[in-house]
Design a protein around this motif. Structure first.
Motif, PDB file in Angstrom:
ATOM      1  N   PRO A 247      11.282 -19.874   2.197  1.00 58.88           N
ATOM      2  CA  PRO A 247      11.165 -18.413   2.310  1.00 58.88           C
ATOM      3  C   PRO A 247       9.705 -17.999   2.143  1.00 58.88           C
ATOM      4  O   PRO A 247       8.906 -18.733   1.544  1.00 58.88           O
ATOM      5  CB  PRO A 247      12.020 -17.900   1.132  1.00 58.88           C
ATOM      6  CG  PRO A 247      12.818 -19.063   0.672  1.00 58.88           C
ATOM      7  CD  PRO A 247      12.042 -20.293   1.009  1.00 58.88           C
ATOM      8  N   ASP A 248       9.368 -16.844   2.641  1.00 57.59           N
ATOM      9  CA  ASP A 248       8.009 -16.317   2.500  1.00 57.59           C
ATOM     10  C   ASP A 248       7.844 -15.758   1.085  1.00 57.59           C
ATOM     11  O   ASP A 248       8.289 -14.646   0.797  1.00 57.59           O
ATOM     12  CB  ASP A 248       7.752 -15.223   3.533  1.00 57.59           C
ATOM     13  CG  ASP A 248       6.356 -14.635   3.406  1.00 57.59           C
ATOM     14  OD1 ASP A 248       5.542 -15.151   2.599  1.00 57.59           O
ATOM     15  OD2 ASP A 248       6.086 -13.646   4.102  1.00 57.59           O
ATOM     16  N   ILE A 249       7.198 -16.520   0.208  1.00 54.72           N
ATOM     17  CA  ILE A 249       7.059 -16.057  -1.178  1.00 54.72           C
ATOM     18  C   ILE A 249       6.153 -14.836  -1.264  1.00 54.72           C
ATOM     19  O   ILE A 249       6.170 -14.128  -2.268  1.00 54.72           O
ATOM     20  CB  ILE A 249       6.555 -17.173  -2.109  1.00 54.72           C
ATOM     21  CG1 ILE A 249       5.202 -17.716  -1.646  1.00 54.72           C
ATOM     22  CG2 ILE A 249       7.591 -18.290  -2.201  1.00 54.72           C
ATOM     23  CD1 ILE A 249       4.610 -18.717  -2.613  1.00 54.72           C
TER      24      ILE A 249
ATOM     25  N   LEU B 273      -0.570 -16.517   0.756  1.00 55.54           N
ATOM     26  CA  LEU B 273       0.035 -17.810   1.083  1.00 55.54           C
ATOM     27  C   LEU B 273       0.995 -17.731   2.260  1.00 55.54           C
ATOM     28  O   LEU B 273       1.486 -18.770   2.728  1.00 55.54           O
ATOM     29  CB  LEU B 273       0.784 -18.358  -0.133  1.00 55.54           C
ATOM     30  CG  LEU B 273      -0.041 -18.617  -1.398  1.00 55.54           C
ATOM     31  CD1 LEU B 273       0.866 -19.115  -2.511  1.00 55.54           C
ATOM     32  CD2 LEU B 273      -1.160 -19.620  -1.116  1.00 55.54           C
ATOM     33  N   SER B 274       1.282 -16.534   2.750  1.00 52.46           N
ATOM     34  CA  SER B 274       2.277 -16.384   3.816  1.00 52.46           C
ATOM     35  C   SER B 274       1.916 -17.182   5.064  1.00 52.46           C
ATOM     36  O   SER B 274       2.784 -17.777   5.711  1.00 52.46           O
ATOM     37  CB  SER B 274       2.465 -14.907   4.158  1.00 52.46           C
ATOM     38  OG  SER B 274       3.041 -14.205   3.077  1.00 52.46           O
ATOM     39  N   GLY B 275       0.639 -17.200   5.423  1.00 53.66           N
ATOM     40  CA  GLY B 275       0.221 -17.960   6.596  1.00 53.66           C
ATOM     41  C   GLY B 275       0.467 -19.450   6.427  1.00 53.66           C
ATOM     42  O   GLY B 275       0.897 -20.132   7.362  1.00 53.66           O
ATOM     43  N   ARG B 276       0.188 -19.966   5.239  1.00 57.30           N
ATOM     44  CA  ARG B 276       0.469 -21.375   4.951  1.00 57.30           C
ATOM     45  C   ARG B 276       1.954 -21.682   5.134  1.00 57.30           C
ATOM     46  O   ARG B 276       2.329 -22.712   5.698  1.00 57.30           O
ATOM     47  CB  ARG B 276       0.112 -21.716   3.504  1.00 57.30           C
ATOM     48  CG  ARG B 276      -1.334 -21.899   3.193  1.00 57.30           C
ATOM     49  CD  ARG B 276      -1.461 -22.370   1.753  1.00 57.30           C
ATOM     50  NE  ARG B 276      -2.837 -22.445   1.315  1.00 57.30           N
ATOM     51  CZ  ARG B 276      -3.226 -22.823   0.109  1.00 57.30           C
ATOM     52  NH1 ARG B 276      -2.296 -23.147  -0.790  1.00 57.30           N
ATOM     53  NH2 ARG B 276      -4.503 -22.877  -0.221  1.00 57.30           N
ATOM     54  N   ILE B 277       2.782 -20.782   4.620  1.00 56.13           N
ATOM     55  CA  ILE B 277       4.221 -21.014   4.669  1.00 56.13           C
ATOM     56  C   ILE B 277       4.701 -21.037   6.112  1.00 56.13           C
ATOM     57  O   ILE B 277       5.492 -21.910   6.516  1.00 56.13           O
ATOM     58  CB  ILE B 277       4.960 -19.953   3.846  1.00 56.13           C
ATOM     59  CG1 ILE B 277       4.637 -20.132   2.358  1.00 56.13           C
ATOM     60  CG2 ILE B 277       6.467 -20.030   4.075  1.00 56.13           C
ATOM     61  CD1 ILE B 277       5.119 -19.006   1.481  1.00 56.13           C
TER      62      ILE B 277
END
Length: 275
Positions: A126-128, A138-142
């Motif tokens: 999930p997008d933390i 961190l969304s891009g990493r996820i």
């Protein structure tokens, strides 16, 4: 939500690999230990077939490389017909994240388990950033990691439970107060998702349904964020700076295959306490 939706077949040897989520942190079992989604999934499997045996090798705080080095060989030795690999989130939230190395470790676990003939299940995240505002960078990493996981799963013919598109997975009720671990509701959602993806009798797609939206006023939202930062985020940062892990002196809660419903271990038999 799955790369390998399949007709149900009986599984009798289930082995779970991973970190705190698979260990069950955030889902107390009432005896001082932890239940968690893997325990809940094992119970669903046992309801369909009483012969099911289950081992859980997961230990909190483990990076993907540690899960590979510590858990893969014991898992292979157990000759599972079903194995789950949930790994990489502890790597992803670190200041320096080597996605290629993390994927290499996950791929080694997947291929090692597939070589035994096991059905292997893995996951996207999930997008933390939608769970806590401070994690939005961190969304891009996820998203990048999830895209790579879809490719990996397709390449090796493993079952992928794709959580990223499911809005319920970022709902506040699905996460514990620390926002690092799943709540009991969250662990139940994951168990239902895996059961549905595998076609376990009695499972359905209701885990994908949205949860009620809770609208907090601005003052309440600010107070909630400050309380979380003080009680959970700051201590986490301190542990990272000191190079400490809550997984020190903690061992797998269920290192061998056992029937799903033996008497639960007492708190004294568990290592490492609550966290």
């Amino acid at each position: 939500m799955a790369s390998n939706l399949r007709a149900a077949q009986p599984f009798t040897r289930f082995v779970a690999l991973g970190d705190s989520q698979t260990e069950g942190i955030g889902d107390p079992d009432g005896t001082g230990g932890h239940r968690g989604w893997a325990d809940r999934l094992a119970e669903r499997l046992a309801a369909a077939d009483a012969r099911v045996q289950y081992a859980n090798l997961a230990v909190r705080g483990r990076l993907a490389a540690q899960i590979r080095s510590e858990q893969l060989a014991p898992a292979v030795a157990l000759r599972p017909d079903l194995a789950t690999v949930m790994a990489g989130m502890n790597d992803l939230v670190r200041p320096v994240f080597d996605m290629a190395a993390t994927l290499t470790d996950i791929e080694a676990m997947v291929t090692g388990l597939r070589a035994t003939g096991a059905e292997v299940v893995t996951f996207t995240y999930p997008d933390i950033g939608a769970i806590t505002p401070i994690a939005r960078p961190l969304s891009g990493r996820i998203r990048a990691m999830n895209a790579a996981m879809r490719v990996l799963a397709a390449r090796h013919g493993v079952t992928l439970v794709d959580f990223e598109p499911v809005a319920a997975t970022t709902h506040r009720l699905v996460w514990a107060e620390d926002r690092l671990h799943l709540s009991p509701l969250g662990h139940e959602l994951v168990a239902r998702a895996v059961a549905d993806t595998l076609g376990i009798p009695g499972a359905d797609a209701s885990w994908r349904q949205p949860l009620p939206v809770a609208n907090l006023g601005l003052d309440a939202l600010i107070a909630t964020e400050w309380r979380w930062a003080a009680h959970h985020f700051a201590p986490w940062v301190v542990r990272r700076v000191r190079g400490r892990s809550r997984g020190e002196q903690v061992y797998a809660k269920r290192p061998t295959l056992l029937p799903v419903h033996p008497q639960r271990e007492s708190a004294a038999q568990r290592q490492g306490g609550e966290h």
